[in-house]
Design a protein around this motif. Structure first.
Motif, short mmCIF file in Angstrom:
data_model
loop_
_atom_site.label_atom_id
_atom_site.label_comp_id
_atom_site.label_asym_id
_atom_site.label_seq_id
_atom_site.Cartn_x
_atom_site.Cartn_y
_atom_site.Cartn_z
N LEU A 1 0.85 -1.18 0.00
CA LEU A 1 0.00 0.00 0.00
C LEU A 1 0.89 1.23 0.00
CD1 LEU A 1 -2.81 1.40 0.49
CD2 LEU A 1 -2.32 1.17 2.94
N ILE A 2 0.56 2.19 -0.84
CA ILE A 2 1.39 3.39 -0.83
C ILE A 2 0.56 4.65 -1.09
CG2 ILE A 2 2.11 3.26 -3.27
CD1 ILE A 2 4.99 3.89 -1.95
N HIS A 3 0.73 5.61 -0.21
CA HIS A 3 0.08 6.90 -0.40
C HIS A 3 0.85 7.97 0.36
CE1 HIS A 3 -1.62 6.60 3.60
NE2 HIS A 3 -2.12 5.42 3.28
N SER A 4 0.46 9.20 0.14
CA SER A 4 1.29 10.31 0.63
C SER A 4 1.34 10.42 2.14
CB SER A 4 0.77 11.62 0.04
OG SER A 4 -0.57 11.78 0.42
N GLN A 5 0.35 9.83 2.84
CA GLN A 5 0.35 10.05 4.28
C GLN A 5 1.17 9.04 5.07
OE1 GLN A 5 -3.70 10.78 5.55
NE2 GLN A 5 -3.75 12.55 4.19
N LEU A 6 1.74 8.07 4.38
CA LEU A 6 2.58 7.10 5.09
C LEU A 6 3.92 7.75 5.41
CD1 LEU A 6 1.89 3.98 2.86
CD2 LEU A 6 1.03 4.40 5.17
N PRO A 7 4.56 7.28 6.49
CA PRO A 7 5.90 7.82 6.79
C PRO A 7 6.87 7.47 5.66
CG PRO A 7 5.15 6.27 8.50
CD PRO A 7 4.11 6.29 7.46
N LEU A 8 7.85 8.32 5.50
CA LEU A 8 8.79 8.14 4.39
C LEU A 8 9.45 6.76 4.40
CD1 LEU A 8 10.19 9.44 1.95
CD2 LEU A 8 12.03 10.11 3.49
N GLU A 9 9.84 6.27 5.58
CA GLU A 9 10.52 4.97 5.63
C GLU A 9 9.61 3.87 5.09
OE1 GLU A 9 10.40 6.28 9.59
OE2 GLU A 9 10.78 7.74 8.00
N VAL B 1 8.37 0.00 0.91
CA VAL B 1 7.40 -0.58 -0.02
C VAL B 1 7.90 -0.43 -1.46
CG1 VAL B 1 5.06 -0.40 -0.95
CG2 VAL B 1 5.43 -0.19 1.51
N MET B 2 8.39 0.77 -1.79
CA MET B 2 8.89 1.00 -3.15
C MET B 2 10.08 0.11 -3.47
SD MET B 2 6.93 2.79 -4.86
CE MET B 2 7.88 2.75 -6.39
N ASP B 3 10.96 -0.01 -2.48
CA ASP B 3 12.12 -0.88 -2.67
C ASP B 3 11.69 -2.30 -3.00
OD1 ASP B 3 14.25 0.68 -2.52
OD2 ASP B 3 14.76 0.25 -0.41
N ALA B 4 10.77 -2.79 -2.16
CA ALA B 4 10.30 -4.16 -2.34
C ALA B 4 9.62 -4.31 -3.70
CB ALA B 4 9.34 -4.53 -1.22
N VAL C 1 4.41 -7.55 -5.40
CA VAL C 1 4.01 -7.78 -6.79
C VAL C 1 3.09 -6.69 -7.32
CG1 VAL C 1 2.85 -9.42 -8.34
CG2 VAL C 1 4.34 -10.26 -6.51
N TYR C 2 2.26 -6.16 -6.43
CA TYR C 2 1.41 -5.06 -6.90
C TYR C 2 1.32 -3.99 -5.83
CZ TYR C 2 -2.17 -7.15 -3.94
OH TYR C 2 -2.86 -7.64 -2.88
N LEU C 3 1.00 -2.81 -6.28
CA LEU C 3 0.80 -1.68 -5.37
C LEU C 3 -0.63 -1.19 -5.45
CD1 LEU C 3 3.92 0.61 -6.02
CD2 LEU C 3 3.51 -0.90 -4.05
N ALA C 4 -1.22 -0.98 -4.28
CA ALA C 4 -2.48 -0.24 -4.23
C ALA C 4 -2.07 1.17 -3.81
CB ALA C 4 -3.43 -0.84 -3.21
N ALA C 5 -2.43 2.15 -4.64
CA ALA C 5 -1.83 3.46 -4.44
C ALA C 5 -2.80 4.58 -4.76
CB ALA C 5 -0.60 3.59 -5.33
N THR C 6 -2.41 5.76 -4.38
CA THR C 6 -3.08 6.96 -4.88
C THR C 6 -2.19 7.49 -6.00
OG1 THR C 6 -1.92 8.30 -3.29
CG2 THR C 6 -4.10 7.53 -2.68
N SER C 7 -2.50 8.68 -6.49
CA SER C 7 -1.71 9.15 -7.61
C SER C 7 -0.31 9.61 -7.21
CB SER C 7 -2.45 10.25 -8.36
OG SER C 7 -2.77 11.28 -7.46
N VAL C 8 0.12 9.33 -5.96
CA VAL C 8 1.53 9.62 -5.63
C VAL C 8 2.47 8.97 -6.62
CG1 VAL C 8 1.49 10.02 -3.15
CG2 VAL C 8 1.70 7.68 -3.99
N ILE C 9 2.02 7.86 -7.20
CA ILE C 9 2.92 7.17 -8.12
C ILE C 9 2.90 7.83 -9.50
CG2 ILE C 9 2.83 4.93 -7.01
CD1 ILE C 9 0.98 4.28 -9.56
N GLU C 10 2.09 8.86 -9.62
CA GLU C 10 1.96 9.50 -10.92
C GLU C 10 3.29 9.98 -11.46
OE1 GLU C 10 0.34 13.76 -12.48
OE2 GLU C 10 -0.71 12.84 -10.82
#
Ligand code: ADP
Ligand code: MG
Length: 690
Positions: free
Chosen positions: A512-520, A525-528, A535-544
């Motif tokens: 899971l990834i979105h802007s309100q998670l702590p940077l670490e 998550v991004m590293d993994a 294998v997949y990310l559930a995200a907001t448009s932070v990944i835009e």
């Protein structure tokens, strides 16, 4: 007009107390100036009489009526007044729900002006909302029954009446501050009216022609100044001089040799343009424009090598920490073997780490620093900042760009954007920059296959994604919201993440990834994900923006209709970066409007960012431009870059003529402009001095 007097708060208007002020604030109306530029959304023409007989098809009625009788109908627990009226053409009924007091006003036998939009019930023309005023034979009708009335955008407890009154009062009390700011000859040449009249008439026109001429005048003046500022800035910049440096490109050539691929022709051309700008007497201000995935980042990194080779420093500014981290990782891959020292400055650093980093930066022990706007905090000092690179530049205000600009001794500046600006607007938006365009894609890229899917066919989308997983590929799922909000039917990243991992893809690791998670957390998550463990990310448009994982082949966007085309384009650009065929699934909700469908069709039909930008501009129309108005880059009060395209061209050429006839910039002959610019800038300060 932009005089200081107009910066007074709206509470200094009679009748505007704290409660109304609060409603005005919700529409970003804070000052007198804001209110004067709060233009009508539309107008209601109440000049011509329209009798009751013409109101059966829903046309608004404007007439003089006579009250015939009072009746009462059952309403809630009591009764409601029903007033029977008629004019020369026939009868009508006024339903006064909750307004029984009207029995004392609408007295049988008396005559009234009447305005309202009716509906027909059992053959009877009925009005439940309407306006009236006593009719007298010897006085002219009040404006509400004889003029063209402005219809304003409203909020909170504001009504049309309140806003009209406030604006009228303001115009009366401020008209003396309103001066013409365009010289006569220009106004005459372009068929403009006086500023004072334009403002009066745009709010209270007497004819359709008034509306057109006043709007045109206001837009013209605003766009004229916009262009004047931009072109002047360009001229000034073109005259900036510093001590030239000559750079070697040995390191750059070496790195190009080491790349596992060859540069595209667009990359080579852009790199040449940039490299030949570097270190010149005239500082570089260049924009690289290129579609997502065209390899801009790499070009920027290569461009920094001559600077670094000369022992000077480069700063690489990106809009998000996630992207900063990713750039740090990928540039480390390229750079570290060459002994180049890269540092990542981000908000998550401990105080001691930060101090250490800042000290090394100041001593020149760091060649390139990557970071977000944290890079222009006061305490960040460089030994010798020679190149500033700004990625996804449209995300930053001009103010922020400048802060960094001033950190070195006129460094070279390289901006990058993947938001294609429609050609028609490029001169306005990028008017003061040189532009390099990367119009080629790295070879072997297959266009992303785009499917539109309704919510009902979501399971088929999951099926398609599952088979990509079976081929060892990865996917993004993007949602418009981070978490669930009460009363909202929108799907959100958090709940969908648990749905996907529990119900849809059990046994497959997601993140899971979105802007309100702590940077670490975001980083791990991004590293993994980059390594394939997730294998997949559930995200907001932070990944835009900028995220680069070539093995990801699926982009699933839910509520796709809620994203702008250029955002969809950016998101889709996250896939199709490797050699495998990639897919985008745009899932839309059932209640899609026609224009919504039309927009999504564009995404299916083309992957050319410029075409998408132009289409977006056509379909979404005024006030909603890809990435420009959105980002606050331009805050225009009276003009619209789409609606006033003709005026945009007209003002640009007027400004060019003035500036070219007058190579000494604006000499005393044009003092009138200078006065306005220097004393009372018509635009946000940030736009003024870049
Ligand atoms: P942009 O910033 O324009 O969106 P990137 O610089 O992130 O694009 O490049 C996207 C991907 O393409 C990166 O993985 C990059 O290493 C790769 N790439 C860049 N240039 C080339 C090239 N000429 N040939 C093959 N791959 C390239
Ligand atoms: Mg990029």
């Amino acid at each position: 007009m932009y005089a200081r007097e107009l910066v007074r708060p709206i509470t200094e208007l009679k009748g505007v107390g704290p409660r109304l002020a609060e409603s005005f604030h919700r529409m970003e109306v804070f000052t007198w100036f804001d209110l004067i530029s709060h233009l009508p959304r539309t107008y209601e023409d109440r000049q011509a009489r329209k009798p009751f007989s013409s109101g059966y098809d829903g046309t608004p009625v404007l007439t003089v009526m006579e009250v015939i009788a009072h009746q009462y109908i059952r309403y809630r627990k009591g009764r409601a007044l029903k007033v029977i009226v008629r004019d020369a053409t026939g009868p009508a009924a006024l339903l006064c729900f909750g307004r029984n007091f009207l029995q004392n006003i609408l007295i049988p036998g008396k005559q009234f002006y009447f305005y309202g939009r009716g509906s027909v019930n059992y053959g009877e023309l009925q009005f439940s909302s309407f306006e009236t005023a006593p009719w007298t034979a010897d006085e002219p009708p009040p404006p509400e029954f004889s003029h063209i009335l402005p219809v304003y955008p409203l909020a909170g407890s504001l009504t049309q009446k309140i806003v009209r009154r406030a604006v009228a009062q303001l115009l009366r009390s401020s008209v003396r501050y309103l001066e013409d700011e365009l010289p006569r000859y220009l106004a005459d040449a372009h068929g403009l009216i006086a500023k004072r009249d334009a403002l009066r008439l745009v709010h209270f026109p007497k004819s359709q022609e008034d509306i057109e001429r006043s709007r045109r005048t206001l837009a013209f003046e605003e766009l004229f100044y916009l262009h004047l500022i931009i072109r002047r800035r360009a001229l000034k910049r073109s005259r900036l001089r510093r001590n030239p440096r000559s750079y070697s490109t040995a390191l750059q050539k070496e790195m190009i040799k080491q790349l596992p691929f060859t540069l595209t022709s667009g990359q080579i051309r852009s790199l040449q343009e940039i490299t030949s700008d570097l270190g010149r007497e005239r500082p570089m201000a260049r924009l690289i424009q290129g579609d997502v995935g065209s390899g801009k980042t790499l070009v920027a990194l290569l461009a920094s090598l001559p600077v670094i080779e000369a022992g000077r420093q480069a700063a690489f500014m990106v809009p998000t920490e996630l992207l900063a981290k990713q750039h740090a990782v990928s540039s480390a891959d390229h750079f570290e073997s060459m002994g180049i020292r890269i540092a990542l400055l981000h908000g998550g650093l401990k105080q001691s780490e930060r101090q250490l980093l800042l000290a090394s930066l100041k001593q020149g022990d760091i060649d390139m620093v990557i970071g977000t706007h944290a890079l222009f905090s006061q305490d960040v000092e460089f030994k010798d900042l020679a190149l500033v690179i700004i990625d996804e530049q449209h995300r930053f205000g001009v103010m922020q760009r400048n802060a960094l600009h001033h950190k070195g001794e006129v460094p070279d500046m390289l901006l990058m954007t993947a938001t294609p600006i429609p050609r028609t607007l490029a001169m306005t938006v990028f008017g003061d920059l040189d532009v390099s365009t990367i119009d080629t894609m790295p070879p072997g890229r297959k266009p992303v296959i785009t499917h539109l899917a309704s919510e009902a066919s979501r399971s088929r989308v999951y099926q398609a994604v599952r088979s990509e997983f079976e081929r060892g590929h990865q996917a993004y799922f993007v949602y418009p919201r981070i978490e669930q909000k009460e009363g909202s039917k929108l799907r959100d990243a958090e709940s969908m993440f648990s749905y996907l991992s529990n119900e849809v893809f059990p046994g497959i690791t997601g993140g899971l990834i979105h802007s309100q998670l702590p940077l670490e957390t975001k980083e791990s998550v991004m590293d993994a994900f980059r390594k394939g463990a997730v294998v997949y990310l559930a995200a907001t448009s932070v990944i835009e923006v900028g995220v680069d994982v070539p093995n990801a082949t699926c982009m699933v966007i839910e509520h796709a209709e809620r994203f702008g085309l250029s955002a969809l384009h950016q998101l889709r650009g996250r896939v199709g970066r490797g050699s495998g065929q990639a897919y985008a699934f745009l899932i839309y909700s059932q209640e899609l409007t026609d224009s919504g469908k039309q927009r999504l069709q564009v995404m299916k039909q083309t992957s050319d960012g410029f075409v998408i930008a132009e289409e977006d501009m056509k379909i979404r129309g005024p006030g909603d431009l890809t990435g420009i108005q959105q980002s606050g880059f331009l805050r225009l009060s009276f003009s619209d870059l789409v609606e006033h395209l003709d005026i945009l061209k007209e003002t640009l050429s007027a400004v060019q003529t003035i500036l070219s006839e007058d190579p000494g910039l604006l000499t005393p002959a044009h003092q009138v402009f200078l006065n306005v610019l220097e004393k009372a800038p018509p635009f946000q300060e940030e736009l003024i001095d870049s």
